[in-house]
Enzyme design. Sequence first.
Site, short mmCIF file in Angstrom:
data_model
loop_
_atom_site.label_atom_id
_atom_site.label_comp_id
_atom_site.label_asym_id
_atom_site.label_seq_id
_atom_site.Cartn_x
_atom_site.Cartn_y
_atom_site.Cartn_z
N CYS A 10 14.89 19.61 53.22
CA CYS A 10 14.54 18.44 52.42
C CYS A 10 13.53 18.79 51.34
CB CYS A 10 13.91 17.36 53.28
SG CYS A 10 15.05 16.70 54.48
N GLY A 36 18.12 19.88 49.30
CA GLY A 36 18.91 18.90 50.04
C GLY A 36 19.91 18.23 49.15
N ASN A 110 9.60 16.18 54.94
CA ASN A 110 10.27 17.48 54.98
C ASN A 110 9.74 18.22 56.19
OD1 ASN A 110 9.97 20.55 53.01
ND2 ASN A 110 11.48 19.97 54.52
N CYS A 395 15.49 27.82 64.67
CA CYS A 395 14.29 27.24 64.06
C CYS A 395 14.17 25.80 64.54
CB CYS A 395 14.43 27.26 62.54
SG CYS A 395 13.09 26.36 61.71
N CYS A 446 4.88 31.85 59.80
CA CYS A 446 5.77 31.68 60.95
C CYS A 446 6.90 32.69 60.80
CB CYS A 446 6.35 30.27 60.97
SG CYS A 446 7.62 30.05 62.24
#
Length: 477
Positions: A10, A36, A110, A395, A446
Amino acid sequence: MGGENIPHHCGVFGIYNHPQAARITQLGLFALQHRGEEAAGICSSDGDELHLIKGQGLVGEVFNDGSFDRLPGNHAIGHVRYSTAGSSILTDTQPYKVEYSRGQIAIGHNGNLVNAQILRAQLEAYGSIFGSMMDSEIFVHLIAKPAYRSHEEGIVESVKRVVGAYSLVILTEEQLYGVRDPHGLRPLCLGKLGDSYVLASETCAFDLIEAKFIREVEPGEVVVIDRKGVRSHFPHKGMEGMGHQISQCIFEHVYFARPDSRIFHDNVGLVRERLGHQLAKEHPAKADIVIPVPDSGTFAALGFSRESGIPLSFGFIRNHYIGRTFISPTEAGRSIKVKIKLNPIREMVEGKRVVVVDDSIVRGNTAKNRVKLLRGAGAKEIHMRISCPPHVSPCYYGIDFPSKKELIAANQSASMIRKFLEVDSLGYLSLEGMLAATTQPPSHFCTACFSGKYPTPVFDEQDKLKPENKKVKCRGA
Ligand code: SF4
């Protein structure tokens, strides 16, 4: 977009104090369209009331000139959304607008919450009635609790209860908010356009409207913009010891964000170029040309070419117009889709030893079909190079990777994948090599889909597949 049809997630945009707020928001959404393509929405405020238009389709399809008469006011937020299969219904598009005891509020999200099921069950147990299947709606229910005296207090207190990825734009009658989760998993930037303030997922949206980039909203920050100016809250302060370390999504750099954007303190195109340099160092090849899988493989291929001295050649041409409409469940249909999307230039690849640079291999089928295309066009040798490590875990933070059993690298070794793809060699960038491509400390990212180390608690695969978990889609963004 190279990769293997990884769905985008998004994009969010917000503007405060501009006479053309909704029109500027539409421009911002055009720049964020890559994040998106399934649905788009704009909510504006005229100071007394919020006005909303949203629908399925591209930004250019959802809004026309007449839309802006129905979106009056000087403040607005917008959202573009990718939705998972089965959730393409209008109630699951954003911004999500509600009216409650303290007024009206609209939210664009998002990211993806990991404790959505638990919070939703708790809220429902106390009488909340949900109007959508989106995890994003949870924010609204938390904010609406009667204990809080203002929108602001509700927002600042509510974000302490949610876990996962969220970059939010929130609009009330007289305020615009930008919120980023304490890990900073998804990007969010603050800018200025004359006397107006703007928020956007990526800075490419600022470039289009000629806004000046001020700074990124910090991980864990709630930015409030109203007639008093801009102020910040840090609701999670002091919670660093509770696992709230910064963990920005490295895959935004590898694949999602636009190369002309600046996110997580780096330009995306330059990071991708450095990924390519490092890839050439780690996995050199004897070849005649380097070709990118367009578009997201382009910058990494450039870096590979510069580092190796092997000339760059645009041997694949991408058809940009196939869009969202062509979806085929069969293998034969999928290979036609690959062919519609990418076509090799025979005259460039015939008889050549080719290095193909792509950003990821997910299930493996798309990559295999591309290899077939190159062989069909006469490539003599094919050396596949991937500008990130193998994807071995799903994820949970808003990127719709398939489950572990569908991820080829979770189940097969690199040499098995090489044989499956029928390439002469295969090289993935190392985790360290990928992280070294940014200017930020490696610990600030991450890497869970590559390492299996998640920055938050997550549902395990079993939980995720349980039917009761499927009732609530945790892919609200
Ligand atoms: S798991 Fe992968 S795609 Fe998801 S946030 Fe982490 S790095 Fe990004």
